[in-house]
Design a protein around this motif. Sequence first.
Motif, PDB file in Angstrom:
ATOM      1  N   LEU A  92      -3.966   2.437   4.405  1.00 10.43           N
ATOM      2  CA  LEU A  92      -4.942   1.101   3.755  1.00 10.43           C
ATOM      3  C   LEU A  92      -6.371   1.812   3.624  1.00 10.43           C
ATOM      4  N   LEU A 116      -5.046  -5.374  -3.750  1.00 14.14           N
ATOM      5  CA  LEU A 116      -4.621  -3.811  -3.949  1.00 14.14           C
ATOM      6  C   LEU A 116      -3.988  -3.605  -5.293  1.00 14.14           C
ATOM      7  N   ALA A 161     -10.652  -7.437  -0.844  1.00 11.58           N
ATOM      8  CA  ALA A 161      -9.861  -6.822   0.063  1.00 11.58           C
ATOM      9  C   ALA A 161     -10.503  -6.395   1.206  1.00 11.58           C
ATOM     10  N   LEU A 214      -8.145   2.113   0.012  1.00 15.42           N
ATOM     11  CA  LEU A 214      -9.256   1.416  -0.261  1.00 15.42           C
ATOM     12  C   LEU A 214     -10.597   2.602  -0.538  1.00 15.42           C
ATOM     13  N   PRO A 250       0.888  -1.397  -0.105  1.00 23.05           N
ATOM     14  CA  PRO A 250       0.031   0.055   0.019  1.00 23.05           C
ATOM     15  C   PRO A 250       0.888   1.233  -0.047  1.00 23.05           C
TER      16      PRO A 250
END
Length: 872
Positions: free
Chosen positions: A484, A444, A466, A488, A376
């Motif tokens: 993170l 990801l 995810a 997202l 990430p």
Amino acid sequence: MPVARSKPAVARVPPPDLPSAGARIIPRPRLMTRLDTASRTSRLVVVGAEAGAGKTSLVASWAHQAGPRTGVVWRDLGHADHVDEVLDDLAGELADPLVGDRGLRAVDQRRQGPAPVGSIPLDRSIVVLDDFPVEPENAVAVALDRLVHRIGDRACVVLVCSASPALDLQRLGVGPECRDLTSRELAMNNAEIAAVLSREGVDPTPTVVDGLRERTSGWAWGVRRGASLLARSASIVEAFAEIDLALADYLQHSILRDLSVPSTEMLIATSVVAEVSPDLASAILGADRGLPGDISAQARGFVRLRADGSFTVHPLLRRHLVNRLRRHPAAARDAGRRAAQHTVETGDLDGAIAIALEQSDWTWAAQTLVESLHIPRLLVMGSDPLLDGEHVIDSVGAAQPMLTAAAALGRAWPDLAVRVVSDASVDQDRTDAGSSAAQLSESLVRMALARWQGEPDTGLRQLRAAMALLPRLSLTQRVTTPELAPLLQSHAAAFEVMNGAPDRARVALERGARAFRPKQGPTSAAATIAAAACLGQLAWQEALAGELASSSRHAAAVLTARPADSNEVGVVHAQLATIWCQVSRDELDQAVQRFQSVDNRRSMPADGAFLPELAMATGLVAARLGAAVGHGGVGYELHQVCTSLPCAREYEHQLNLIRAETELNAGLPTAALHLLADATPLGAEVHALRARAWIQLGDLASVGASLRVRPVEAMALLPRLQLDLIEAWLARAHDDRVRQRSLIDRVLRAAGREQLRAPLAWAKSWLLDVIGSDPGLLQRHGTFLASIRTVGLGLPDSTHRPSTVAAPVSDLTQREIDILQRLGALSTNEEIAADLFLSPNTVKTHLKSLYRKLEVTRRSDAFRRGRALGLC
């Protein structure tokens, strides 16, 4: 009358024990100044560094350059059997037979020879104790204490030793602000290395200077030895090889020779790290072992043992020890992994990975990077200092391909990421799915790739996968990866926009932007960038919806916290949102200037791609700005790029809306309807533009029909205001003045609050007629409505043909016409001046005259008026 006699100078004959400064000593004024300042402010100064660092030469050179009223006493303690007795004798010499400054002067005179009659008193005295023991016995420490307190503040004692000695500095009267001269300060810099090379007749090119400093770490003896070898060698490569051998020989036979076998083995095993704590040494060696207390003296300062049992090794010796360790690959790998694992357990993940990378343990480093959710960070930041070394990312990527793919996407190389992911998918068919962190990292990467390729369904599928993996992560993994969650949400919003669901996108962006806290203490850089991406995207969506106040506030927050000229997703969205707001507010000059700045400073990689959603947004801003200033060629290159992107269909739809509005403002409703004929989706914006076209054509039936089938979904502010404005116009046609007044008041309240001028410009003429006969509306909205620039000439209750453009107040000069023609290209004053070989001030003068003759106040209006007059 008596004749004044000048005072004779004090003779400067060096004392017998003072070493010669030497004719080839390299001047080091930075250290001289540092030493002189320290000696004037402290009773005791320590010059502690490893053997060969140039300590004695430096202090001797400084003592030789001391002023004529400075006394120097030098004692070399290297061969003294009883150092404490030497110090006591020296204390007695400084106190007898005289007392105070006269006693110090007497000692100095005995060292220098008889002083001339009438000699002046000394300003200060310096006592140098060369080769002072690093681990002094108690008797030596007590004798030094007597010496320092006997002479008091009248002199300074300078200790020259191989490390900081174990002394009670507070008892000796050393202030906390006084700093010693250590190995770091004594290391030669590039200028000093170049001076050494020049004295040996070697050309001090940057390559030679940097190479010598890298090999010697600025160690004085090594620099002089290297310069000598370079002077004798015909090849720089051969000379560098000889230097490496000479340094290794010195370290092996002059330093390590005096150490015990257990100490040497411990130093070799722990050489994988620079700072060795007792716990780390135990973890590497598998036993509770430590170095002997006199290791600093034995290693002549190349090993520094601290009071807590930790130690450091001089970079030169550490490099030598690492080379010895690497002769045994298995032992080197085990030592490196034990050190890295211990560092991970202490919470220093980056330090652990750095240890593994330094040992070229790519497999362990790659596995740890994936398990620690480093991907990430790569996706957000584009790069990482840990992986910036030559071939590092390729080496760890060979063990974990998703690291390579993430780095490629971060650097705007989606084609490379596609190949890597494709190859990894083939290999993965033969292996298990991996840990939760590995699965999440792969999701990801595939999610980011779907965003680049404009595949919302694939991206949302990966997003759901995810989100299902998040509860399976450890608490440490969640805590150490704050980027993170906003990452997202940023992806989720992008996919919702692609699917035509801006409301759901804004919900996701508001969630992701909660992590944006630029003014609350230190935080993760990756988390800040990811949250800024959400906030920048939110500002862009708000600008499109007409919520200019909120959009401007959010964009300003991003541009204040992040570098305004970077290529970060949030920053670019914030810049574009700001320009869109400025165009909507009819602040065209500011919009032009900002767009030029963004376009000129955009530093995409030469062979890198442009994130499709950003390319589309930039192209739309360019098209709308070009339409507003009357220059449709703005953003032509971006238009060519956008039509080849995955989002080309959405781009063409939005572009048609801008073109249709431009045609309506030009009084060409038929052309606008032609552009909107096949428009899909049939949203509120399309309904509003079609209704405006039918208004210009006088087709009241079609206008009414469009309002009866107006979209039922939740509408953004801007299309809602447009439809309300159209309904108010229709109410006027039906003489429903109550309904008309209510709608106009609601529209102008919302538009005034957001300063929405450009979208209401088409209705300004009839709005003025309405509120002119209504004192209440005129009082509330007259000022705002007057600030709107008039465009469009085709409403049924006004003339259907554009009025004849009035001629300029006076004829324009050729220079003014030249400048007028360049306004359409969005050129700045500086660019116009450079193009016409004028000064920027001259251009400003011509512009003022141009505005006066054309009766305008803005650049865009001047260009539009010039086009109407056929001048450009």
